[in-house]
Design a protein around this motif. Structure first.
Motif, PDB file in Angstrom:
ATOM      1  N   SER A 208      20.035  -5.627 -36.431  1.00 56.34           N
ATOM      2  CA  SER A 208      20.208  -4.383 -37.174  1.00 56.34           C
ATOM      3  C   SER A 208      20.358  -3.216 -36.216  1.00 56.34           C
ATOM      4  CB  SER A 208      19.000  -4.153 -38.091  1.00 56.34           C
ATOM      5  OG  SER A 208      17.819  -4.068 -37.321  1.00 56.34           O
ATOM      6  N   GLU A 209      21.159  -2.249 -36.629  1.00 55.27           N
ATOM      7  CA  GLU A 209      21.404  -1.064 -35.827  1.00 55.27           C
ATOM      8  C   GLU A 209      20.566   0.090 -36.362  1.00 55.27           C
ATOM      9  OE1 GLU A 209      25.485  -0.172 -35.622  1.00 55.27           O
ATOM     10  OE2 GLU A 209      26.074  -2.057 -34.671  1.00 55.27           O
ATOM     11  N   PHE A 210      20.137   0.939 -35.488  1.00 58.60           N
ATOM     12  CA  PHE A 210      19.355   2.089 -35.881  1.00 58.60           C
ATOM     13  C   PHE A 210      19.594   3.192 -34.863  1.00 58.60           C
ATOM     14  CE2 PHE A 210      16.845  -0.389 -33.032  1.00 58.60           C
ATOM     15  CZ  PHE A 210      16.162   0.522 -32.257  1.00 58.60           C
ATOM     16  N   ALA A 211      19.189   4.389 -35.223  1.00 64.65           N
ATOM     17  CA  ALA A 211      19.402   5.541 -34.350  1.00 64.65           C
ATOM     18  C   ALA A 211      18.362   5.525 -33.241  1.00 64.65           C
ATOM     19  CB  ALA A 211      19.313   6.832 -35.165  1.00 64.65           C
ATOM     20  N   ASN A 212      18.717   4.973 -32.114  1.00 71.31           N
ATOM     21  CA  ASN A 212      17.791   4.879 -30.991  1.00 71.31           C
ATOM     22  C   ASN A 212      17.870   6.163 -30.177  1.00 71.31           C
ATOM     23  OD1 ASN A 212      16.376   4.124 -28.562  1.00 71.31           O
ATOM     24  ND2 ASN A 212      16.694   1.995 -29.163  1.00 71.31           N
ATOM     25  N   PRO A 213      16.741   6.844 -29.979  1.00 72.05           N
ATOM     26  CA  PRO A 213      16.787   8.120 -29.242  1.00 72.05           C
ATOM     27  C   PRO A 213      16.972   7.959 -27.746  1.00 72.05           C
ATOM     28  CG  PRO A 213      14.517   7.570 -29.782  1.00 72.05           C
ATOM     29  CD  PRO A 213      15.390   6.523 -30.436  1.00 72.05           C
ATOM     30  N   TRP A 214      16.959   6.726 -27.222  1.00 76.84           N
ATOM     31  CA  TRP A 214      17.016   6.520 -25.779  1.00 76.84           C
ATOM     32  C   TRP A 214      18.361   5.964 -25.336  1.00 76.84           C
ATOM     33  CZ3 TRP A 214      13.478   9.012 -23.352  1.00 76.84           C
ATOM     34  CH2 TRP A 214      12.237   9.215 -23.951  1.00 76.84           C
ATOM     35  N   ARG A 215      19.392   6.221 -26.088  1.00 83.46           N
ATOM     36  CA  ARG A 215      20.718   5.798 -25.651  1.00 83.46           C
ATOM     37  C   ARG A 215      21.164   6.649 -24.466  1.00 83.46           C
ATOM     38  NH1 ARG A 215      23.940   5.197 -31.427  1.00 83.46           N
ATOM     39  NH2 ARG A 215      22.819   3.344 -32.183  1.00 83.46           N
ATOM     40  N   ALA A 216      21.708   5.994 -23.467  1.00 80.53           N
ATOM     41  CA  ALA A 216      22.158   6.692 -22.253  1.00 80.53           C
ATOM     42  C   ALA A 216      23.655   6.493 -22.081  1.00 80.53           C
ATOM     43  CB  ALA A 216      21.417   6.179 -21.026  1.00 80.53           C
ATOM     44  N   ASP A 217      24.317   7.560 -21.651  1.00 80.74           N
ATOM     45  CA  ASP A 217      25.743   7.487 -21.376  1.00 80.74           C
ATOM     46  C   ASP A 217      25.933   6.846 -20.002  1.00 80.74           C
ATOM     47  OD1 ASP A 217      28.426   7.773 -21.132  1.00 80.74           O
ATOM     48  OD2 ASP A 217      28.439   9.969 -21.074  1.00 80.74           O
ATOM     49  N   PRO A 218      26.519   5.641 -19.939  1.00 81.27           N
ATOM     50  CA  PRO A 218      26.643   4.984 -18.622  1.00 81.27           C
ATOM     51  C   PRO A 218      27.512   5.769 -17.659  1.00 81.27           C
ATOM     52  CG  PRO A 218      27.882   3.780 -20.305  1.00 81.27           C
ATOM     53  CD  PRO A 218      27.069   4.809 -21.024  1.00 81.27           C
ATOM     54  N   TRP A 219      28.546   6.455 -18.157  1.00 86.04           N
ATOM     55  CA  TRP A 219      29.418   7.213 -17.260  1.00 86.04           C
ATOM     56  C   TRP A 219      28.681   8.409 -16.659  1.00 86.04           C
ATOM     57  CZ3 TRP A 219      33.279   4.784 -15.459  1.00 86.04           C
ATOM     58  CH2 TRP A 219      33.961   3.846 -16.241  1.00 86.04           C
ATOM     59  N   ARG A 220      27.790   8.994 -17.424  1.00 87.18           N
ATOM     60  CA  ARG A 220      27.009  10.098 -16.873  1.00 87.18           C
ATOM     61  C   ARG A 220      26.096   9.598 -15.762  1.00 87.18           C
ATOM     62  NH1 ARG A 220      22.557  13.919 -20.027  1.00 87.18           N
ATOM     63  NH2 ARG A 220      22.208  15.357 -18.296  1.00 87.18           N
ATOM     64  N   CYS A 221      25.520   8.412 -15.944  1.00 86.94           N
ATOM     65  CA  CYS A 221      24.679   7.836 -14.884  1.00 86.94           C
ATOM     66  C   CYS A 221      25.505   7.508 -13.644  1.00 86.94           C
ATOM     67  CB  CYS A 221      23.979   6.592 -15.413  1.00 86.94           C
ATOM     68  SG  CYS A 221      22.765   6.926 -16.717  1.00 86.94           S
ATOM     69  N   VAL A 222      26.760   7.086 -13.835  1.00 86.39           N
ATOM     70  CA  VAL A 222      27.632   6.829 -12.688  1.00 86.39           C
ATOM     71  C   VAL A 222      27.888   8.127 -11.919  1.00 86.39           C
ATOM     72  CG1 VAL A 222      29.963   6.164 -12.009  1.00 86.39           C
ATOM     73  CG2 VAL A 222      28.715   4.785 -13.682  1.00 86.39           C
ATOM     74  N   VAL A 223      28.153   9.208 -12.667  1.00 81.94           N
ATOM     75  CA  VAL A 223      28.385  10.501 -12.013  1.00 81.94           C
ATOM     76  C   VAL A 223      27.142  10.954 -11.256  1.00 81.94           C
ATOM     77  CG1 VAL A 223      28.869  12.940 -12.446  1.00 81.94           C
ATOM     78  CG2 VAL A 223      30.167  11.182 -13.650  1.00 81.94           C
ATOM     79  N   ARG A 224      25.967  10.766 -11.866  1.00 81.08           N
ATOM     80  CA  ARG A 224      24.735  11.174 -11.196  1.00 81.08           C
ATOM     81  C   ARG A 224      24.493  10.325  -9.947  1.00 81.08           C
ATOM     82  NH1 ARG A 224      21.315  14.476 -14.363  1.00 81.08           N
ATOM     83  NH2 ARG A 224      19.468  13.733 -13.263  1.00 81.08           N
TER      84      ARG A 224
END
Length: 506
Positions: free
Chosen positions: A111-127
């Motif tokens: 089941s899918e739910f609104a997880n507050p800890w989703r991270a943008d992988p591209w943003r982590c690559v930039v960081r």
């Protein structure tokens, strides 16, 4: 009484006082003939039906009526209001009826739910890139350090740069944490003011520390410029402007590539370094002005105690010391053994692959922190017992740690091959690097859950033990295996039981 009474002004006029909104009393009426179906009176439905519809998601996910009762009381529903508004004796009766009215909706594995800890992988690559690319500046400024004069086995000025780096890491770690605390309270303007005051102060303290240690003028200027850059980078990273920092690093990245391909005069190298520094500082100042001028001052005054930043200051210093020992430990060990005099044929170049591997892996480390929290929240929703949840979070922790350490090993091996004149990567060196990376990642994870003092003291003890042993002539690889190994074991022993509790993930 757990909540305020719901009061509404009377519509009859402003002269009358505020009255309680109550249910109308029943009046005795003469029996009337039953109307036809199309002439049915528009009677109000049970008010609990409207409440069940409004709280459908909360009631559907509840596993016991007490969960609904807790939410109702937190929303201010008292027993008196339950009687007046819904005709039930107390809030627990309202919760029990809501629990019966709404069908259960237990999420399954997929089941899918609104997880507050989703991270943008591209943003982590930039960081990750903005953490690693500043290392190219050392290629442009290498000629600023006097290689003919040595101090502790390092070129004169390198010691001052190392001290300035330690001070900047510790100070900026505490500054970033304090600014994030303001952002967590939705006060972006106050966070910008905190950065506007703290960033220049941290750069000044770091540059002053380098000046006290001493060195060639060019090296001291390089240390001061690095301190200013780290302060500007802290501002942009905290305010979520990683792409601006990537733009600022473009001149230094291109210049380093040219230096690797051809011989470039030091004047041109210095101009390129200044271009990146001025871009970073200018973009940071611009962002601060936008946040301060565009934000509204909150009417409620709030003060954040400074003592809560102390563990993060110590943690930054400890991480910096452990990283520098991994990069410069062999060189300092040789200097201690020879009394500070260079030995012909001995290695005097810092082991750069360690620095490169760790900095490049920081983007992945940040993504894995988000990934762990997201998967832990998913496990919390799908686990049926506390033991099952503990086992799942333990497996998630080991999986994330394995992915991170595998990546660090691959990056370290690749950097060792590409780094000119770097020593061959042996099993002890690889083990020391993995223990250091694992300790830092576990410490960051525990910091995210509020174990700041524990992680700071553990890492500080490891850094202090390694530094003392290094200055007394002990082998740096053995010191790292013992120091980082002990820290990793202790941090794992804390993380397993602590993060296996459901209350840590709510």
């Amino acid at each position: 009484m757990s909540g305020p009474l719901r009061l509404v002004p009377d519509e009859g006029g402003s002269e009358r006082t505020v009255q309680l909104r109550t249910l109308p009393l029943k009046r005795r009426r003469p029996a009337l003939p039953e109307p036809e179906p199309e002439e049915q009176l528009d009677l109000s439905a049970d008010p609990l039906d409207e409440l069940a519809e409004r709280l459908h998601d909360i009631c559907a996910d509840a596993v016991h009526p007490y969960e609904i009762a807790a939410f109702l009381e937190s929303d201010g529903l008292s027993d008196e209001q339950a009687a007046l508004l819904y005709g039930r004796p107390d809030a627990f009766t309202v919760a029990e009826e809501l629990f019966e009215k709404v069908e259960r909706r237990y999420p399954g594995q997929g089941s899918e739910f609104a997880n507050p800890w989703r991270a943008d992988p591209w943003r982590c690559v930039v960081r990750g890139l903005v953490f690693a690319l500043p290392g190219l500046g050392y290629l442009l400024g290498a000629n600023l350090f006097a290689t003919t004069r040595m101090r502790f086995g390092l070129p004169s000025g390198m010691l001052a740069l190392s001290i300035a780096t330690l001070v900047s890491w510790g100070f900026n770690q505490a500054l970033a944490h304090r600014s994030y605390r303001w952002l967590g309270r939705l006060r972006r303007r106050e966070a910008a003011v905190c950065l506007a005051v703290g960033a220049p102060l941290g750069a000044l303290i770091a540059a002053a520390a380098a000046y006290v240690v001493g060195g060639p003028l060019g090296a001291l200027c390089f240390a001061a410029g690095q301190s200013c850059y780290l302060a500007a980078a802290t501002v942009l990273l905290v305010l979520g402007r990683e792409k601006f920092l990537l733009v600022a690093l473009a001149p230094a990245s291109v210049g380093a590539g040219v230096v690797l391909a051809a011989d470039v005069p030091q004047t041109v190298r210095t101009v390129v370094l200044l271009a990146s520094l001025l871009l970073a500082v200018g973009l940071a100042v611009r962002e601060l002005l936008v946040c301060i001028r565009g934000g509204e001052r909150d009417s409620v005054a709030l003060k954040l105690p400074l003592r809560q930043e102390v563990p993060h200051l110590l943690f930054g210093l400890a991480c910096g010391a452990l990283t520098l020992i991994a990069g410069l430990g062999t060189t300092i060990h040789q200097a201690v053994q020879t009394g500070g005099h260079p030995v012909p044929g001995a290695q005097t170049t810092p082991t750069g692959p360690a620095m490169i591997a760790l900095t490049l892996s920081l983007g992945l480390a940040e993504w894995l922190l988000f990934r762990y929290r997201a998967m832990a929240v998913a496990a919390l929703r799908t686990s049926h017992t506390t033991g099952q949840f503990t086992r799942r979070t333990g497996g998630i922790l080991l999986g994330c740690l394995f992915i991170y350490l595998t990546t660090v090993a691959a990056l370290d091996a690749a950097a060792t091959v590409l780094w000119p004149g770097a020593p061959a990567l042996g099993v002890p060196q690889l083990g020391a690097m993995l223990l250091l990376g694992g300790s830092l990642w576990l410490a960051l994870l525990l910091n995210a859950f509020g174990f700041s003092w524990s992680t700071a003291l553990i890492c500080l003890a490891a850094a202090g033990a390694e530094s003392t042993g290094l200055l007394t002539g002990a082998d740096p690889i053995v010191l790292q295996l013992i120091g980082c190994g002990t820290a990793a074991v202790v941090l794992t022993a804390i993380a397993g039981p602590a993060l296996g509790r459901t209350t840590q993930h709510r």
